[in-house]
Scaffold this motif. Structure first.
Motif, mmCIF file in Angstrom:
data_model
loop_
_atom_site.group_PDB
_atom_site.id
_atom_site.type_symbol
_atom_site.label_atom_id
_atom_site.label_comp_id
_atom_site.label_asym_id
_atom_site.label_seq_id
_atom_site.Cartn_x
_atom_site.Cartn_y
_atom_site.Cartn_z
ATOM 1 N N ALA A 12 0.910 -1.493 -0.351
ATOM 2 C CA ALA A 12 -0.063 0.023 0.186
ATOM 3 C C ALA A 12 1.555 1.376 0.085
ATOM 4 O O ALA A 12 0.214 2.157 -0.677
ATOM 5 C CB ALA A 12 -1.098 0.433 1.733
ATOM 6 N N ASP A 13 2.409 1.127 0.459
ATOM 7 C CA ASP A 13 2.889 2.082 1.137
ATOM 8 C C ASP A 13 4.026 2.375 -0.567
ATOM 9 O O ASP A 13 5.216 3.366 -0.316
ATOM 10 C CB ASP A 13 3.400 2.692 1.989
ATOM 11 C CG ASP A 13 4.436 1.031 2.833
ATOM 12 O OD1 ASP A 13 4.993 0.544 1.818
ATOM 13 O OD2 ASP A 13 5.223 1.460 3.568
ATOM 14 N N GLU A 185 -0.562 6.749 -0.413
ATOM 15 C CA GLU A 185 -1.375 4.602 -1.168
ATOM 16 C C GLU A 185 -0.286 4.405 -2.106
ATOM 17 O O GLU A 185 -0.597 5.575 -3.514
ATOM 18 C CB GLU A 185 -2.145 4.466 -0.491
ATOM 19 C CG GLU A 185 -2.690 4.441 0.547
ATOM 20 C CD GLU A 185 -3.701 3.756 1.251
ATOM 21 O OE1 GLU A 185 -4.587 3.919 0.502
ATOM 22 O OE2 GLU A 185 -3.373 4.162 2.516
#
Length: 557
Positions: A12-13, A185
């Motif tokens: 997600a990051d 994100e």
């Protein structure tokens, strides 16, 4: 978890700013991108410092939130990269605008996406103040200017419409460190790039961080690049090739990219040689212009081993001592298939990459068998490997994604051996005497004639609802007798193709309208109010009013 076919971890990051920060910590000020014509090098650590400061001020001083749209109206330069990464770190979605756009084209580019921030230079500001564009400035929340400019003069000229103005140097001067990038994100919108617009109006491709990282890393894999490689990309930063496949690909590797203001056929190999390039971009549309340069003993004095381009050209490979990676890629998806060593004249573009499923379908989306021609549709096997949408264009997005497949608008077939064959744009197909003719294939055949440097083929709608083929020719040297040259070209074509494929109309042009990446803009060729002197092969005569009379003419049987 990382799948063996996915070169970028689906976390997600996982974002472009995080990638740059990691590389800056690891590599320091190793050159990330070089602009040799400016004498400007941007190192990883220096760029990260500019981006951190620029994003902090965009958020703190100018109150711009993630998702804001910023138009980058600049040519290839170091300021472009500093501005772009400042936007990326702030979560601001950049909308690159061709720096050669003026008047109505510039207004369309800004208004079609609704840009709230414009980043340009003094020359660009002058074009923004054109009477046809000026009113749009009233909708802009911030104008960022690169290089020197006269604030007082600007205030006088833009009275009543001028938004707050800041210089890029002030904005990105190292100091504060933005933190917005830490919360972004990978699924968030990162950037917009436009389709080429060769057959119609360009559409804005909205891409997430994960999509941009994923498709650029596929190019890295196919070009076998590592952090010691130097990539030469002489194409505009407002296009996918130099920005996403180039700069975003390089930031993942820790390598170096070299950029010049514009492509030059005569200077291509000189630039590649002087910058020490080991890999390079070259579009198939402009490769004939490089081949047309006088042979030189310096042709092979470079370090480029692999070249990212289009279809096969053995003569080019042999002359310049390089190997072509022949690719089929679209901005909405990325590279779909690639191969090496295909036979000249072949429509094969390689076996589809393992990241995607492909299907060839008819007009009702029914799957076709191997060897049958239809529309190429695509479905990713893994998440976040396609565009998010066409920005501000819901109808086009829905049409493209109908029936759970992405419809490319490309005509194609799959051979018995699993090879994908690209047969041109569906909107660029000519229907003549019941036969569907790919203008791309026909152009490839015309370019085989030794006197032809380049060409563009368009369809002419006739009064009997059939279509005829109109060839716009760019000669290596203007023929002394144009009619005779056209007759010889038609005879040449007749020896290579069936009767339906031989063009009826022929026109010599001084130049072909092109996109920023060198593709011929067919829409401009078709929509001209008046064509140049045109030879009608069937009537063996010059047309009196070429272009304006085509739809009133009957086609002889």
């Amino acid at each position: 978890m990382t799948h063996p076919h996915i070169p970028v971890p689906l976390e997600a990051d996982n974002t472009i700013p995080r990638m740059l920060v990691r590389q800056a910590e690891r590599l320091g000020d190793k050159p990330y991108v070089r602009f040799p014509r400016e004498g400007v090098d941007l190192g990883y650590a220096t760029l990260a410092a500019h981006a951190l400061a620029g994003s902090a001020r965009l958020e703190r001083d100018h109150h711009l939130s993630p998702g804001t749209l910023a138009a980058l109206y600049l040519g290839n330069c170091g300021d472009y990269v500093k501005a772009w990464f400042s936007c990326l770190f702030a979560g601001i979605v950049d909308v690159p605008v061709n720096h050669e756009f003026r008047k109505a084209l510039l207004l369309f580019a800004l208004s079609s996406v609704g840009a709230e921030v414009v980043i340009t230079d003094a020359e660009g500001a002058g074009h923004l103040l054109d009477p046809e564009v000026r009113d749009y400035l009233a909708k802009v929340r911030l104008l960022v200017l690169c290089g020197p400019f006269d604030r007082k003069q600007l205030r006088e000229q833009a009275a009543g419409v001028l938004p707050p103005v800041v210089s890029l140097d002030e904005l990105t001067e190292p100091g504060p460190r933005g933190t917005m990038w830490e919360t972004l994100e990978g699924t968030a919108p990162a950037l917009i790039r436009f389709t080429s617009g060769t057959t119609g109006s360009p559409k804005g491709i909205l891409q997430s961080h994960l999509h941009a990282l994923g498709k650029s890393m596929v190019i890295n894999r196919l070009l076998e690049m590592g952090e010691d490689d130097i990539l030469y990309s002489p194409f505009p930063l407002h296009h996918n090739l130099a920005s996403v496949n180039g700069l975003i690909g390089m930031v993942q590797l820790g390598g170096t990219m070299v950029s010049v203001p514009r492509f030059s056929a005569s200077g291509y190999w000189q630039d590649a040689r002087e910058c020490g390039a080991t890999r390079a971009h070259l579009l198939q549309a402009v490769a004939p212009l490089v081949m047309a340069q006088p042979p030189s003993e310096l042709d092979r004095r470079h370090h480029v081993r692999l070249l990212w381009t289009g279809g096969p050209d053995r003569a080019f490979e042999e002359r310049f001592g390089v190997e072509w990676i022949q690719s089929f890629a679209i901005g909405e998806v990325g590279c779909i298939a690639a191969t090496r060593g295909a036979q000249p004249g072949s429509t094969a573009v390689g076996v589809p990459l393992p990241e995607f499923e492909v299907a060839i379908v008819d007009s009702l989306d029914r799957p076709l068998l191997a060897g049958e021609r239809g529309e190429l549709t695509i479905r990713p096997r893994y998440p976040h490997r396609m565009m998010l949408a066409y920005h501000n264009n819901l109808p086009a997005t829905m049409r493209a994604f109908r029936n759970l497949w992405f419809h490319t608008g490309d005509a194609a077939m799959v051979g018995a051996d699993g090879q994908l064959h690209w047969l041109g744009r569906i909107g660029d197909t000519i229907r003549r005497r019941g036969v569907n003719i790919s203008s791309e294939q026909l152009e490839g055949e015309i370019r085989q004639h030794p006197m032809v440097l380049d060409c563009g083929v368009i369809a002419i709608d006739m009064a009997n609802r059939d279509q005829e083929i109109h060839a716009c020719l760019l000669w290596r040297e203007p023929p002394a007798d144009a009619a005779q040259a056209y007759a010889e070209l038609a005879q040449f074509m007749a020896g290579r193709l069936t009767r339906e494929y031989v063009p009826r109309f022929y026109e010599s042009v001084a130049a072909l309208p092109r996109t920023g990446t060198g593709k011929v803009r067919k829409v401009e060729l078709r929509e001209r109010a008046r064509y140049g002197p045109t030879w009608d092969r069937q009537a063996a005569a010059w047309l009196e009013q070429p272009g304006s009379q085509f739809r009133q003419r009957e086609t002889s049987p």
